[in-house]
Design a protein around this motif. Structure first.
Motif, mmCIF file in Angstrom:
data_model
loop_
_atom_site.group_PDB
_atom_site.id
_atom_site.type_symbol
_atom_site.label_atom_id
_atom_site.label_comp_id
_atom_site.label_asym_id
_atom_site.label_seq_id
_atom_site.Cartn_x
_atom_site.Cartn_y
_atom_site.Cartn_z
ATOM 1 N N ASP A 216 0.843 -1.187 0.000
ATOM 2 C CA ASP A 216 0.000 0.000 0.000
ATOM 3 C C ASP A 216 0.885 1.245 0.000
ATOM 4 N N ARG A 217 0.614 2.129 -0.937
ATOM 5 C CA ARG A 217 1.332 3.406 -0.960
ATOM 6 C C ARG A 217 0.446 4.442 -1.647
ATOM 7 N N SER A 218 0.749 5.699 -1.469
ATOM 8 C CA SER A 218 -0.092 6.744 -2.045
ATOM 9 C C SER A 218 0.082 6.800 -3.562
ATOM 10 N N VAL A 219 -0.997 7.122 -4.254
ATOM 11 C CA VAL A 219 -0.964 7.252 -5.712
ATOM 12 C C VAL A 219 -1.655 8.553 -6.105
ATOM 13 N N ARG A 220 -1.165 9.174 -7.173
ATOM 14 C CA ARG A 220 -1.713 10.459 -7.619
ATOM 15 C C ARG A 220 -2.956 10.317 -8.473
ATOM 16 N N ASP A 221 -2.894 9.375 -9.413
ATOM 17 C CA ASP A 221 -3.973 9.236 -10.387
ATOM 18 C C ASP A 221 -5.289 8.899 -9.682
ATOM 19 N N ARG A 222 -6.343 9.655 -10.013
ATOM 20 C CA ARG A 222 -7.627 9.483 -9.317
ATOM 21 C C ARG A 222 -8.212 8.100 -9.546
ATOM 22 N N SER A 223 -8.202 7.636 -10.792
ATOM 23 C CA SER A 223 -8.763 6.325 -11.106
ATOM 24 C C SER A 223 -8.004 5.223 -10.372
ATOM 25 N N ALA A 224 -6.677 5.312 -10.372
ATOM 26 C CA ALA A 224 -5.860 4.320 -9.669
ATOM 27 C C ALA A 224 -6.137 4.363 -8.174
ATOM 28 N N ARG A 225 -6.335 5.565 -7.657
ATOM 29 C CA ARG A 225 -6.632 5.709 -6.231
ATOM 30 C C ARG A 225 -7.978 5.073 -5.889
ATOM 31 N N ASN A 226 -8.968 5.265 -6.765
ATOM 32 C CA ASN A 226 -10.280 4.654 -6.543
ATOM 33 C C ASN A 226 -10.196 3.134 -6.520
ATOM 34 N N VAL A 227 -9.444 2.595 -7.473
ATOM 35 C CA VAL A 227 -9.275 1.142 -7.533
ATOM 36 C C VAL A 227 -8.582 0.638 -6.276
ATOM 37 N N LEU A 228 -7.516 1.312 -5.869
ATOM 38 C CA LEU A 228 -6.765 0.883 -4.689
ATOM 39 C C LEU A 228 -7.651 0.901 -3.443
ATOM 40 N N GLU A 229 -8.472 1.920 -3.289
ATOM 41 C CA GLU A 229 -9.354 2.009 -2.123
ATOM 42 C C GLU A 229 -10.371 0.873 -2.131
ATOM 43 N N GLN A 230 -10.924 0.555 -3.319
ATOM 44 C CA GLN A 230 -11.869 -0.554 -3.396
ATOM 45 C C GLN A 230 -11.208 -1.874 -3.045
ATOM 46 N N VAL A 231 -10.011 -2.084 -3.555
ATOM 47 C CA VAL A 231 -9.281 -3.331 -3.267
ATOM 48 C C VAL A 231 -9.036 -3.473 -1.775
ATOM 49 N N LYS A 232 -8.547 -2.409 -1.140
ATOM 50 C CA LYS A 232 -8.236 -2.480 0.296
ATOM 51 C C LYS A 232 -9.490 -2.721 1.129
ATOM 52 N N GLU A 233 -10.587 -2.087 0.736
ATOM 53 C CA GLU A 233 -11.815 -2.192 1.523
ATOM 54 C C GLU A 233 -12.519 -3.520 1.327
ATOM 55 N N GLU A 234 -12.601 -3.986 0.075
ATOM 56 C CA GLU A 234 -13.430 -5.148 -0.218
ATOM 57 C C GLU A 234 -12.658 -6.466 -0.255
ATOM 58 N N TYR A 235 -11.397 -6.440 -0.695
ATOM 59 C CA TYR A 235 -10.676 -7.695 -0.931
ATOM 60 C C TYR A 235 -9.461 -7.869 -0.044
ATOM 61 N N LYS A 236 -9.003 -6.799 0.590
ATOM 62 C CA LYS A 236 -7.834 -6.852 1.473
ATOM 63 C C LYS A 236 -6.669 -7.512 0.721
ATOM 64 N N THR A 237 -6.113 -8.584 1.269
ATOM 65 C CA THR A 237 -4.964 -9.241 0.628
ATOM 66 C C THR A 237 -5.378 -10.402 -0.269
ATOM 67 N N LEU A 238 -6.685 -10.626 -0.432
ATOM 68 C CA LEU A 238 -7.141 -11.745 -1.257
ATOM 69 C C LEU A 238 -7.095 -11.380 -2.742
ATOM 70 N N PRO A 239 -6.854 -12.349 -3.611
ATOM 71 C CA PRO A 239 -6.874 -12.078 -5.050
ATOM 72 C C PRO A 239 -8.260 -11.637 -5.512
ATOM 73 N N PHE A 240 -8.265 -10.793 -6.548
ATOM 74 C CA PHE A 240 -9.521 -10.300 -7.115
ATOM 75 C C PHE A 240 -9.412 -10.267 -8.632
ATOM 76 N N ALA A 241 -10.566 -10.176 -9.286
ATOM 77 C CA ALA A 241 -10.609 -10.092 -10.749
ATOM 78 C C ALA A 241 -10.740 -8.641 -11.174
ATOM 79 N N ALA A 242 -10.084 -8.273 -12.255
ATOM 80 C CA ALA A 242 -10.189 -6.908 -12.768
ATOM 81 C C ALA A 242 -11.651 -6.565 -13.077
ATOM 82 N N ARG A 243 -12.436 -7.571 -13.492
ATOM 83 C CA ARG A 243 -13.839 -7.316 -13.832
ATOM 84 C C ARG A 243 -14.697 -6.992 -12.612
#
Length: 296
Positions: A216-243
């Motif tokens: 986990d580290r800070s990112v500038r791009d808004r879209s990338a930041r949105n994706v990272l926040e969703q991953v951390k909140e919903e999937y934590k360290t578990l694998p997820f699908a891009a879809r």
């Protein structure tokens, strides 16, 4: 390795995950037939898991013919099943505690290849118990598969599962080895023989649809930041699908996050073109007198 027998609450969570997974795998396998799309089956399995448990431990893996692992349909994938060997590998978590299992549906007319993996799994489960070396379990798998005239996939293995970690120790090889670890009471392991008509070595393909959080580290791009926040909140360290990602620009965001070392990608692992791979898998907990199969 384990810290001893599981407490009752933890064991019940593993059992619940295993029970849900058995139900979903059986239902999903019945939907695998020519003309149905891979995405339809993946969506069905994942939706049922979310309906019955806390969530998917990883995306539904649908591996066809020479594919062995990490194959999952993309967001708009319209690939239909044909006369193929189809491995369906799914995971369920309850409060992060994971069950992992797989079945092979043969649409290719090679039932003995499926039988080889299933019989190897049965032999491995019979061998599991406290004090047993992981290499001894691997030898049982290898003996059965070679006895059918096929080859075990030597660079794939079974593995431990723990809370929020779908791949941890101990490793359960698909071949006999002198080196290994001693299984202990309380170990929770996914044992997964792979049988192949090929040489028994998988390599990385070009397709990649599954990712997990690396750091986990800070990112500038808004879209990338949105994706990272969703991953951390919903999937934590578990694998997820891009879809699974909500952001309409998720594909580019995932590429950026991977380039920055924030996400880890899992390319499809495959045998040589033209070969076939079958898989069978159960998750078990090692007990005083053998093992309890959580996904039976």
């Amino acid at each position: 390795m384990s810290d001893g027998p599981l407490d009752d609450e933890t064991l019940e969570k593993y059992r619940e995950a295993g029970s849900v997974l058995r139900e979903v795998l059986d239902e999903a396998a019945e939907k695998v037939e020519p003309g149905v799309t891979q995405l339809e089956v993946a969506d069905f399995a994942e939706s049922r898991i979310r309906e019955l448990a806390d969530g998917c431990a990883f995306p539904a893996n649908i591996s066809v013919d020479e594919e062995a692992s990490h194959a999952s349909p993309g967001r708009d994938d319209d690939t239909e099943f044909g006369e193929e060997m189809v491995c369906l590998d799914c995971g369920v978590h309850v409060d992060g505690y994971i069950a992992d299992a797989a079945v092979t549906v043969d649409l290719s007319g090679n039932p003995e290849l499926v039988e080889a993996a299933e019989e190897a799994l049965d032999a491995a489960l019979d061998a599991v118990g406290p004090g047993v070396q992981s290499g001894t379990v691997g030898a049982e798998i290898e003996d059965v598969i070679r006895g059918y005239g096929y080859t075990p996939v030597l660079n794939l293995s079974g593995h431990g599962v723990s809370q929020w970690d779908a791949h941890t120790g101990p490793t359960i090889p698909n071949r006999g080895t002198e080196r290994g670890v001693e299984l202990e009471v309380g170990d929770v392991v996914a044992i997964e023989p792979f049988a192949t008509t090929g040489r028994g070595k998988v390599t990385e393909g070009s397709k990649e649809e599954i990712y997990s959080l690396e750091r986990d580290r800070s990112v500038r791009d808004r879209s990338a930041r949105n994706v990272l926040e969703q991953v951390k909140e919903e999937y934590k360290t578990l694998p997820f699908a891009a879809r699974w990602l909500d952001d309409p620009r998720a594909e580019m965001a995932v590429k950026r996050l991977k380039q920055q070392g924030i996400l880890h990608g899992y390319p499809v692992l495959k045998e040589d073109d033209g070969e076939l791979v079958s898989q069978a898998e159960h998750t078990v907990v090692v007990t005083e007198d053998g093992c309890e199969i959580l996904t039976a």
